[in-house]
Structures are given as structure tokens and as C-alpha cells.
Design a protein around this motif. Structure first.
Motif, PDB file in Angstrom:
ATOM      1  N   SER A   5       0.333  -1.094  -0.124  1.00 51.45           N
ATOM      2  CA  SER A   5      -0.170  -0.057   0.389  1.00 51.45           C
ATOM      3  C   SER A   5       0.925   1.028   0.246  1.00 51.45           C
ATOM      4  CB  SER A   5      -0.629  -0.004   1.752  1.00 51.45           C
ATOM      5  OG  SER A   5      -0.088  -0.207   2.768  1.00 51.45           O
ATOM      6  N   ALA A   6       1.934   0.935  -0.198  1.00 52.24           N
ATOM      7  CA  ALA A   6       2.900   2.238   0.177  1.00 52.24           C
ATOM      8  C   ALA A   6       3.481   2.758  -1.285  1.00 52.24           C
ATOM      9  CB  ALA A   6       4.193   1.550   1.249  1.00 52.24           C
TER      10      ALA A   6
ATOM     11  N   ARG B 290      -2.987  10.960  -3.800  1.00 50.42           N
ATOM     12  CA  ARG B 290      -3.802   8.936  -2.563  1.00 50.42           C
ATOM     13  C   ARG B 290      -3.753   9.548  -1.738  1.00 50.42           C
ATOM     14  NH1 ARG B 290      -0.228   4.224  -4.725  1.00 50.42           N
ATOM     15  NH2 ARG B 290      -1.301   3.104  -2.852  1.00 50.42           N
ATOM     16  N   LEU B 291      -2.926  10.868  -0.951  1.00 51.04           N
ATOM     17  CA  LEU B 291      -3.211  11.301   0.830  1.00 51.04           C
ATOM     18  C   LEU B 291      -3.463  12.439   0.718  1.00 51.04           C
ATOM     19  CD1 LEU B 291       0.948  11.029   1.765  1.00 51.04           C
ATOM     20  CD2 LEU B 291      -1.116   8.994   2.068  1.00 51.04           C
ATOM     21  N   LYS B 292      -5.006  12.534   0.757  1.00 53.20           N
ATOM     22  CA  LYS B 292      -5.446  13.113   1.624  1.00 53.20           C
ATOM     23  C   LYS B 292      -5.085  14.514   2.933  1.00 53.20           C
ATOM     24  CE  LYS B 292      -8.033  11.630  -1.606  1.00 53.20           C
ATOM     25  NZ  LYS B 292      -8.359  11.986  -2.855  1.00 53.20           N
TER      26      LYS B 292
ATOM     27  N   LYS C 240       2.114   9.674   6.985  1.00 53.89           N
ATOM     28  CA  LYS C 240       2.517   8.714   7.879  1.00 53.89           C
ATOM     29  C   LYS C 240       3.712   8.458   7.797  1.00 53.89           C
ATOM     30  CE  LYS C 240      -2.348   9.910  10.125  1.00 53.89           C
ATOM     31  NZ  LYS C 240      -3.495   9.073  10.716  1.00 53.89           N
ATOM     32  N   PRO C 241       3.735   7.793   9.029  1.00 55.84           N
ATOM     33  CA  PRO C 241       5.000   6.111   8.831  1.00 55.84           C
ATOM     34  C   PRO C 241       4.143   4.898   8.087  1.00 55.84           C
ATOM     35  CG  PRO C 241       5.211   6.836  11.077  1.00 55.84           C
ATOM     36  CD  PRO C 241       4.121   7.660  10.726  1.00 55.84           C
ATOM     37  N   GLY C 242       5.118   4.525   6.667  1.00 57.96           N
ATOM     38  CA  GLY C 242       4.560   3.805   6.117  1.00 57.96           C
ATOM     39  C   GLY C 242       3.603   3.667   5.232  1.00 57.96           C
ATOM     40  N   GLN C 243       3.701   5.553   4.847  1.00 59.18           N
ATOM     41  CA  GLN C 243       2.410   5.858   3.778  1.00 59.18           C
ATOM     42  C   GLN C 243       3.212   6.056   2.066  1.00 59.18           C
ATOM     43  OE1 GLN C 243       0.014   9.505   5.740  1.00 59.18           O
ATOM     44  NE2 GLN C 243      -1.749   8.341   5.202  1.00 59.18           N
ATOM     45  N   VAL C 244       4.596   6.029   2.340  1.00 55.40           N
ATOM     46  CA  VAL C 244       5.401   6.442   1.183  1.00 55.40           C
ATOM     47  C   VAL C 244       6.192   5.354   1.434  1.00 55.40           C
ATOM     48  CG1 VAL C 244       6.905   7.944   0.150  1.00 55.40           C
ATOM     49  CG2 VAL C 244       4.213   8.512   0.782  1.00 55.40           C
ATOM     50  N   ASP C 245       6.732   4.875   0.546  1.00 53.61           N
ATOM     51  CA  ASP C 245       8.272   4.401  -0.021  1.00 53.61           C
ATOM     52  C   ASP C 245       9.386   4.854  -0.562  1.00 53.61           C
ATOM     53  OD1 ASP C 245       9.935   2.391   0.138  1.00 53.61           O
ATOM     54  OD2 ASP C 245       8.706   0.787  -1.590  1.00 53.61           O
ATOM     55  N   TRP C 246       9.954   5.692   0.969  1.00 52.70           N
ATOM     56  CA  TRP C 246      11.101   6.745   0.297  1.00 52.70           C
ATOM     57  C   TRP C 246      12.471   5.977   0.319  1.00 52.70           C
ATOM     58  CZ3 TRP C 246       9.165  11.296   0.964  1.00 52.70           C
ATOM     59  CH2 TRP C 246       8.490  11.723   1.135  1.00 52.70           C
ATOM     60  N   ALA C 247      12.432   4.569  -0.021  1.00 50.88           N
ATOM     61  CA  ALA C 247      13.582   3.865  -0.413  1.00 50.88           C
ATOM     62  C   ALA C 247      13.826   3.303  -1.677  1.00 50.88           C
ATOM     63  CB  ALA C 247      13.905   2.425   0.811  1.00 50.88           C
ATOM     64  N   ALA C 248      12.540   3.186  -1.923  1.00 52.40           N
ATOM     65  CA  ALA C 248      11.719   2.956  -3.354  1.00 52.40           C
ATOM     66  C   ALA C 248      12.242   3.897  -4.456  1.00 52.40           C
ATOM     67  CB  ALA C 248      10.676   2.795  -3.714  1.00 52.40           C
ATOM     68  N   THR C 249      12.187   5.228  -4.163  1.00 57.48           N
ATOM     69  CA  THR C 249      12.860   5.767  -5.419  1.00 57.48           C
ATOM     70  C   THR C 249      14.825   5.761  -5.859  1.00 57.48           C
ATOM     71  OG1 THR C 249      11.358   7.938  -4.448  1.00 57.48           O
ATOM     72  CG2 THR C 249      13.019   8.686  -6.173  1.00 57.48           C
TER      73      THR C 249
END
Length: 427
Positions: free
Chosen positions: A56-57, A371-373, A135-144
Motif C-alpha cells: 500500500s505504500a 493518494r494522501l488526502k 504518516k509512517p508507512g504511507q510512502v516508500d521513501w527507499a524505493a525511489t
């Protein structure tokens, strides 16, 4: 309240006096918490990283440089044993992480470098992203992934590379200004982005060690002034040391056996050096230009000026880049700096831009908004069209360094540009 909230407070209130900024300062900063040991920190970061990479991230991409040429990058640990760490005085040396970005030979077999190294990304997710409404877990910061191949051999056909140093905003990591660093690298520069250790929430070093913020509590206006003085002096010393190290590394000819990738030693043109920064990094660039004769030109991306340069100005070329609300009338240090500076100078205002428009959030935030309101889009990156904002920033910054480090004529600073109507030159 931690890193980015304080960055925003620094920018928004500095022109009104430091006392106003202190109204938003936390009673106990995030850095006052005990720093976990290496094993605990690594375990916690790994767990957070695992959670972040859930299906879901959200993942995002950085815009590619406008020049389609291969680029490379390498991260270096540099140690200055001539001075103690300014924020951890028990440490008798200053330790930095920097990234070098440069034109490279095509190296498809090498991996694309991540925007953030994994443990720093995990710490950003856990400790910092909440300041951006994430919030923690909402975005995969390591994937970029960036567009640069890690450790790729330098492209010597690009000629000798003028060097441009970058200093990030107050408490910000070097990794969140990748978009501009990559653009300059693709256009024939060696760009060196610098983390000012113990100021950002996290700086990842080789071997899985993460150094955290060690900023002291700020309770009074005097505390704030003293802290900014310490940080500015430390930042300028950091950049001067980086220049010293680049000079040393540029003389090495190990054909890839040294810390620099093959082809890069000897390719750096340290007779043509520029510096730029966002927010407090812009103040750092101005003071560096005043203090170090090796630096030929500097640019400030929407930062309040600090230190002697704020009132004494500079004698070499300098570019001020402003958000829509920054003017010489509203910000006293811009006026005093402008009046005292005797070299080539320009101010370029971006209509509809906000303070955070001038680093990677301009490209990242719109991808999260769908995706983030509730993300404070207009407050954070303004109402300027994000793609046009990125394009204009790249164009003006590149034109500035092309003019003053490469001697290439540009019409962008002569008057209004039809290509970039969002940008106004302030006489």
C-alpha cells in the motif's frame, strides 16, 4: 515538531525577528532523545523499512534531467581531523557524507543509485516525514531511484568539469535536492551535495551507521542566535574542507582504485567553482563566497541571509532566487545584502512558489497528493505549476553557472523570458 516544521518556521519568521520563530520552537527538540545504539538503530530502521515497503505504500519518481546523457554518482565519507564536531564536542573530528554527481560513460550494468540510502530512508519515514503530513508507512521513501549509475566511470569526453557545491536547508538532508544536482551533472558539472552531520534527523554512513540530530534546546532568542552562528560557521567550514578534499582527490590517478570512480580524478576543474543552497544553505553559499576566494559564483534559493555576508555583501556573481512572497522590502537581509554586494547580481522571483518549491518536494508532493488526502499543497509548494517550476529552476540555475563558470552567454538575465513567464527579474 521536528525538522521540516522548524525549517518552515525559520524561513517564514526570520524577517520578523528571531523571537517570533521561538514561539513555534519545541520545549524539547527531537535531538534531546537518547540516540539508540548501532544494533538497536539498525534493527528499528530495518523493521520500519520493511513496513514502509508494504504493497500500500506510495512510490514516486524524480523527473529526468532535460539533457539525455548518462550521469553517475558516488557517496564519500570525508573526515576533517583539524577540528572537533561543533555539535558533539566530545568527538575530536568532523565527519561528513557527500555525494558527487557527474557526466558518466554509459554503464547499464551498474545499478541506479537510490535517492536515499535505506537506513536514512527508514529514519526519514519514522522521524521526519510527519512534518510533511505523511504518516509512517504511507510512502516508500527507499524505493525511489535516481537517474545516476552508482560508481559509473566518468565521461572524459565531457571535458574538465566545473565544480558546484550544494548546501541543504536547515536540518534538511542532501538527498532532497537530487533533481537540481542531476540536471547540473547532465549539463557538464561535477556537483557535490553535502550533509551537515548532526543537523539533519539522519545521515547514513558506510557500514549501516546512522548519525542523528544533535541540535541543542532553543528556549530564548539568544539561544537561537547563538545556534545559527554555530551552524553557519560549521557549514562554511564543511564546504571549505570539501573543497580541500576534492583538490586532494583530483590529483589521484588510481584508475578506479581510489574513492573516486574511474576517470573522475583529474577531471574536476577546481579553477571554476560555484556554490548554491536552499534556505539556510543559500546563506551558507553567500558566506562561503565571501570567505573563500576559490569560489567564483553563488546562488541562494529563497534563504534568509545570515552572518557577515548579510550586511557586507559579496564582490563576486550572486543569484537570489525568491518565492512569490520574498522581496527586499519584506526581508531586510535581502535588502542589506543587495545594497552591499558589488559584483554581478540578479534577483529572480517565481510567482506562485513557496519556500519548499525549491527542492525535491516540488516534484514529489504532487505525486503524493492524489493518494494522501489533506496534504497542505499550496502552503508547502505553492500554486505554481510543479513541472514548470522545476523546469524554470533548472533553466535559471544552469544559465547562471554557465555564464559565470563556463563563460556562456545567456539572455535569461537580460529581461522577461517568454519561455518562463512565471519568473520576474527584480531590478
Amino acid at each position: 515538531m521536528s525538522a521540516f516544521t522548524r525549517v518552515r518556521g525559520y524561513r517564514a519568521t526570520a524577517g520578523l525577528g528571531l523571537a517570533a520563530a521561538l514561539l513555534a520552537a519545541p520545549a524539547t527538540p527531537a535531538s534531546a532523545a537518547p540516540t539508540p545504539g548501532p544494533a538497536t538503530a539498525t534493527a528499528t530502521a530495518t523493521a520500519t523499512a520493511t513496513a514502509t515497503t508494504a504493497a500500500s505504500a506510495i512510490r514516486f519518481e524524480l523527473p529526468a534531467p532535460t539533457v539525455r546523457r548518462p550521469i553517475g554518482t558516488v557517496a564519500l565519507r570525508l573526515v576533517d581531523r583539524s577540528r572537533p564536531d561543533p555539535l558533539v564536542t566530545s568527538q575530536p573530528y568532523r565527519e561528513l557524507m557527500v555525494s558527487v554527481w557527474y557526466p558518466a560513460r554509459r554503464s547499464d550494468g551498474l545499478p541506479l543509485a537510490p535517492q536515499m540510502p535505506p537506513l536514512a530512508a527508514a529514519g526519514f519515514d519514522r522521524d521526519t516525514a510527519a512534518d510533511l503530513g505523511v504518516k509512517p508507512g504511507q510512502v516508500d521513501w527507499a524505493a525511489t531511484r535516481t537517474h545516476a549509475r552508482a560508481g559509473a566511470p566518468a565521461d572524459r569526453s565531457a571535458g574538465r568539469l566545473p565544480v558546484v557545491l550544494f548546501s541543504p536547508g536547515y536540518e534538511a538532508p542532501r538527498t532532497l535536492s537530487t533533481v537540481l544536482a542531476e540536471e547540473l551533472a547532465a549539463r557538464g558539472y561535477a556537483v557535490v551535495t553535502v550533509d551537515h552531520t548532526h543537523e539533519p534527523d539522519q545521515v547514513e554512513f558506510p557500514g549501516g551507521r546512522v548519525e542523528h540530530s544533535k541540535l541543542p534546546p532553543v528556549k530564548t532568542e539568544e539561544d537561537q542566535a547563538k545556534l545559527f552562528k554555530v551552524l553557519l560557521e560549521a557549514r562554511v567550514a564543511d564546504l571549505r574542507f570539501v573543497l580541500d578534499e576534492l583538490t586532494r582527490l583530483n590529483r589521484e590517478t588510481g584508475h578506479g582504485r581510489g574513492p573516486l570512480p574511474a576517470g573522475l580524478p583529474g577531471a574536476l576543474d577546481l579553477s571554476h567553482v560555484g556554490a548554491f543552497g536552499h534556505s539556510m544553505g543559500g546563506a551558507t553559499a553567500a558566506q562561503l563566497l565571501r570567505d573563500d576566494p576559490r569560489v567564483d559564483a553563488g546562488a541562494n534559493l529563497d534563504g534568509i541571509l545570515l552572518g557577515p555576508a548579510a550586511t557586507l555583501g559579496v564582490t563576486r556573481p550572486f543569484l537570489q532566487v525568491a518565492g512569490g512572497t520574498t522581496t527586499r522590502d519584506s526581508e531586510p537581509t535581502w535588502k542589506s545584502f543587495w545594497n552591499a554586494s558589488t559584483g554581478w547580481k540578479r534577483e529572480a522571483r517565481f510567482a506562485g512558489a513557496q519556500h519548499f518549491s525549491f527542492f525535491d518536494l516540488q516534484a514529489i508532493y504532487p505525486q503524493l497528493a492524489g493518494r494522501l488526502k489533506g496534504l497542505p499543497i499550496a502552503e508547502t509548494i505553492g500554486t505554481i505549476d510543479p513541472e514548470r517550476s522545476v523546469a524554470a529552476q533548472r533553466a535559471y540555475l544552469t544559465a547562471f553557472f554557465d555564464l559565470h563558470l563556463k563563460g556562456r552567454r545567456t539572455p535569461l538575465f537580460d529581461g522577461p523570458s517568454r519561455a518562463y513567464p512565471e519568473v520576474t527579474l527584480i531590478p
